[in-house]
Structures are given as C-alpha cells and as structure tokens.
Design a protein around this motif. Structure first.
Motif, PDB file in Angstrom:
ATOM      1  N   UNK A   1      33.809  10.529 -10.587  1.00  0.00           N
ATOM      2  CA  UNK A   1      33.768  11.155  -9.410  1.00  0.00           C
ATOM      3  C   UNK A   1      32.502  12.323 -10.468  1.00  0.00           C
ATOM      4  N   UNK A   2      31.003  12.687  -9.294  1.00  0.00           N
ATOM      5  CA  UNK A   2      30.180  12.812  -9.895  1.00  0.00           C
ATOM      6  C   UNK A   2      30.050  14.572  -9.824  1.00  0.00           C
ATOM      7  N   UNK A   3      31.000  15.091  -9.075  1.00  0.00           N
ATOM      8  CA  UNK A   3      31.215  16.622  -9.346  1.00  0.00           C
ATOM      9  C   UNK A   3      32.327  16.527 -10.569  1.00  0.00           C
ATOM     10  N   UNK A   4      33.099  15.955 -10.914  1.00  0.00           N
ATOM     11  CA  UNK A   4      34.066  16.064 -11.696  1.00  0.00           C
ATOM     12  C   UNK A   4      33.585  16.806 -13.238  1.00  0.00           C
ATOM     13  N   UNK A   5      34.526  17.404 -13.424  1.00  0.00           N
ATOM     14  CA  UNK A   5      34.555  18.490 -14.882  1.00  0.00           C
ATOM     15  C   UNK A   5      35.765  18.225 -15.764  1.00  0.00           C
TER      16      UNK A   5
ATOM     17  N   UNK B   1      31.679  23.162  -0.323  1.00  0.00           N
ATOM     18  CA  UNK B   1      32.259  24.542  -1.714  1.00  0.00           C
ATOM     19  C   UNK B   1      32.345  23.999  -2.782  1.00  0.00           C
ATOM     20  N   UNK B   2      31.189  22.774  -3.222  1.00  0.00           N
ATOM     21  CA  UNK B   2      32.102  21.708  -4.510  1.00  0.00           C
ATOM     22  C   UNK B   2      31.403  23.332  -5.844  1.00  0.00           C
ATOM     23  N   UNK B   3      32.211  23.218  -6.651  1.00  0.00           N
ATOM     24  CA  UNK B   3      31.990  24.061  -7.169  1.00  0.00           C
ATOM     25  C   UNK B   3      31.116  23.742  -8.779  1.00  0.00           C
ATOM     26  N   UNK B   4      30.180  23.615  -9.347  1.00  0.00           N
ATOM     27  CA  UNK B   4      29.775  23.277 -10.303  1.00  0.00           C
ATOM     28  C   UNK B   4      28.990  24.450 -11.053  1.00  0.00           C
ATOM     29  N   UNK B   5      29.656  25.604 -11.472  1.00  0.00           N
ATOM     30  CA  UNK B   5      29.812  26.287 -12.556  1.00  0.00           C
ATOM     31  C   UNK B   5      31.035  26.765 -12.675  1.00  0.00           C
ATOM     32  N   UNK B   6      31.903  27.575 -13.159  1.00  0.00           N
ATOM     33  CA  UNK B   6      32.807  28.362 -13.101  1.00  0.00           C
ATOM     34  C   UNK B   6      33.039  28.772 -14.610  1.00  0.00           C
ATOM     35  N   UNK B   7      32.576  30.388 -14.879  1.00  0.00           N
ATOM     36  CA  UNK B   7      31.566  30.948 -15.915  1.00  0.00           C
ATOM     37  C   UNK B   7      32.760  32.055 -16.321  1.00  0.00           C
TER      38      UNK B   7
ATOM     39  N   UNK C   1      42.161  21.494  -5.885  1.00  0.00           N
ATOM     40  CA  UNK C   1      42.026  20.513  -6.679  1.00  0.00           C
ATOM     41  C   UNK C   1      42.495  18.938  -6.232  1.00  0.00           C
ATOM     42  N   UNK C   2      40.414  17.930  -6.706  1.00  0.00           N
ATOM     43  CA  UNK C   2      40.659  16.835  -5.861  1.00  0.00           C
ATOM     44  C   UNK C   2      39.568  15.698  -6.170  1.00  0.00           C
ATOM     45  N   UNK C   3      39.137  14.555  -6.068  1.00  0.00           N
ATOM     46  CA  UNK C   3      38.658  13.872  -6.178  1.00  0.00           C
ATOM     47  C   UNK C   3      38.864  12.887  -6.098  1.00  0.00           C
ATOM     48  N   UNK C   4      37.359  12.232  -5.818  1.00  0.00           N
ATOM     49  CA  UNK C   4      36.641  11.421  -4.428  1.00  0.00           C
ATOM     50  C   UNK C   4      37.037   9.522  -5.355  1.00  0.00           C
ATOM     51  N   UNK C   5      37.938   9.348  -6.276  1.00  0.00           N
ATOM     52  CA  UNK C   5      38.402   8.505  -6.397  1.00  0.00           C
ATOM     53  C   UNK C   5      40.264   8.056  -6.368  1.00  0.00           C
TER      54      UNK C   5
END
Length: 334
Positions: free
Chosen positions: A167-171, A279-285, A126-130
């Motif tokens: 962060x553009x990858x954050x969800x 390995x940036x997660x884009x979808x977790x179903x 669990x990370x963040x660009x900020x």
C-alpha cells in the motif's frame, strides 16, 4: 513495473513549524509495541473484516528516547522508552524524508479563553489497499469526509503488505497507533477495517447506520477542552483551555492529509480494482505535551496545500507507558 500506480497523487504536504516555551508536567504517549510487521491477518474475514493478533502486551518499544523528535532531554515525569511522538515523527522522517516540525517550541500561558463547545467528531479509519474487506469502509469514510461536523481521517496500515501488494499510503506509525489503541482497550487483536471514533469508540467494519449513531452520540456531549483557532494563510494561533482542569496530561497533534486519491490495485486481494480514497493521512505529528491545567497558546506555521487539523488527545496510563485516550477537542487549520 511499479507496484502502485497513483492516478491522482497525494503531493507532499509541505512542512509545519510550531512555537512553544515551557511544558508543565510534560508526559508523552508511548506506544509500547513492536513497530514491525505483526503475525499477519487471521485465517479469514471476521464480521466483514480481518483480524490480527497483537504480540505480547508486555513488549516494550525499547529504552532511551525522549520527548519530541528533536532528541532533547526528557521533561520531569516523562516515562522511559521512546514516546509515540518520537516513533511517529521518526517513522514520518523515514517515509517522507523530513520531520516537518521545527526544534524550537514554546508554550505561553493564557488566563482566559473560550468556553468548551462541541467541535467536529474525529473518525479514524484504519484500512489497507491489500485488504478485500476494506473498500466498503473506505467508501463509507468518503461519504462523511466533507461534513463540517466530522473530521474523517484514513490511516493506511502496513501489515497487509506481505500479501503481494504494498500500500503506497501505508506507514508503520499508523500501524503503531492502531496497536496503541488496542493496548488502551486491553485487546490483543486489531481489525481491518476498524474505525475509532473520538479516540475511544471502536467500530469494526461498521454499517452506515452504526457510524451515524456513534457520531450523533458523540455530538451530545461538549468537548472537554476549549479549542480555538485564529489566523490564515498558513499562520495560526491555537488556544487551549480546560475548565474544569484535566486530571491527566494531553498531547497536541497536527495531522496533514490528501483530500482525494485514486489508485489502481495491480496485485493482492483487490487486484484489478481502481479505488477512490478520501482524506488520506500523509503526516501525523505529535507536537506538544499539555498538562491540561494551564491555559495555553500555540503559534503554528504550516506550509503546503494539504489540509491540516489539530487534535488534542488525552494520555491514559498503560502497563509500561501512556497510551492514547479519548480525543478532547479537534479543529481544522485550513
């Protein structure tokens, strides 16, 4: 001017469809937390990381909902309130513009299957660009990202976005997942960066030696679930069996990720840095509930070029809803 400038982008990962039939004793995860922004990071670094205190542990996500993203009626035994399946898939719909999971699902019982063995160890970061404390952890994850004995996943959280860099990858779903882990551990605080190994071991801003020791320790025990994957070119058969049977339900999840990304950070604590991510997660179903007793086969069709993995994870009792527990098995799909 755009806040983020992706040098190597993470193109849409396509879609997936699964086929199942009757879920026995179905019960979904429910996060039981506020999915919005939390109180924010603490006053400063804590052990090379930053901390965020959770809201009241009794806060419920709300009433209603049901199993899955399709809006079907809850199966017998399902707890009230939105499930983690629903929250994850809804958040991904909002972020990606599509659910990526078909409404048609079926389970087919099997009477035989492979014996449990030791599959890859799942490491979630669990990370963040900020977050200024996160780049070393991002680099550490990148070191293990290509290992065959590890499934390394980078989940970007959104509670640092208020500091001036989104962060553009954050969800929001990934923040909710981290909070759910904290609930399961009876903790009121979440940390950035934080690694969760096999769904139960927490490492806050770990050193390489600490992470290697944890991975080696997990490899000593066999998986609780025999998981086998067959098929190719986006069409897969996933077989599950537990011997002895599980004592609680499990959730089957399919995760898509971008193997590499490079981003120039323009604002916030890491302003001026160009950072590489793995390995940036884009979808977790979360795609199915499993009673852990009935041998089961799942047929999955996955489109797109992004890699995919399947993760089987137990659901542990929580105050108002089940929480994510230990990871029982995992495998790569492509």
């Amino acid at each position: 001017m755009a806040l983020a400038r992706a040098i190597i982008g993470t193109a849409a990962g396509g879609w997936l469809a699964l086929t199942f039939a009757a879920v026995c004793g179905a019960q979904a995860f429910a996060d039981g937390v506020d999915l919005g922004h939390g109180p924010g990071p603490g006053a400063g670094p804590l052990g090379g990381s930053a901390a965020m205190v959770l809201a009241d542990a009794g806060t419920a996500a709300g009433n209603g909902g049901g199993n899955g993203a399709g809006g079907a009626a809850p199966a017998p035994g399902t707890l009230s309130g939105p499930s983690l399946i629903e929250n994850l898939n809804q958040a991904l719909e909002n972020a990606l513009g599509k659910a990526g999971v078909s409404d048609a699902m079926s389970l087919m019982a099997r009477t035989a299957g492979p014996e449990p063995a030791r599959g890859p160890v799942v490491v979630e970061l669990f990370t963040s660009q900020g977050c200024s404390a996160c780049p070393p952890a991002d680099e550490l994850l990148a070191k293990i990202a290509d290992r065959a004995d590890v499934i390394a996943l980078s989940l970007h959280v959104d509670y640092w976005d208020y500091l001036g860099w989104e962060d553009p990858f954050a969800q929001p779903a990934f923040t909710a997942r981290q909070k759910a882990y904290a609930r399961a551990a009876r903790s009121r605080t979440i940390f950035t960066p934080q690694m969760i190994v096999e769904g139960e071991q927490s490492l806050v801003a770990p050193s390489e030696a600490e992470l290697e020791q944890m991975i080696a320790r997990e490899h000593e025990a066999p998986d609780a679930v025999a998981l086998s994957v067959s098929g190719t070119k986006g069409n897969y058969q996933i077989e599950l069996r537990a011997d002895p049977p599980l004592t609680q339900n499990a959730v089957v999840q399919i995760v898509r990720f971008a193997p590499q990304a490079r981003v120039e950070i323009l604002r916030g604590e890491n302003a001026g840095m160009v950072l590489d991510y793995a390995n940036v997660v884009t979808a977790w179903h979360a795609v199915a509930d499993w009673d852990g007793r009935t041998p089961t086969r799942l047929t999955a069709k996955i489109d797109g070029d992004e890699p995919a993995v399947v993760i089987v994870q137990s659901a542990t009792p929580g105050k108002s809803a089940p929480l994510p527990g230990p990871i029982l098995a995992a495998a790569r799909l492509n």
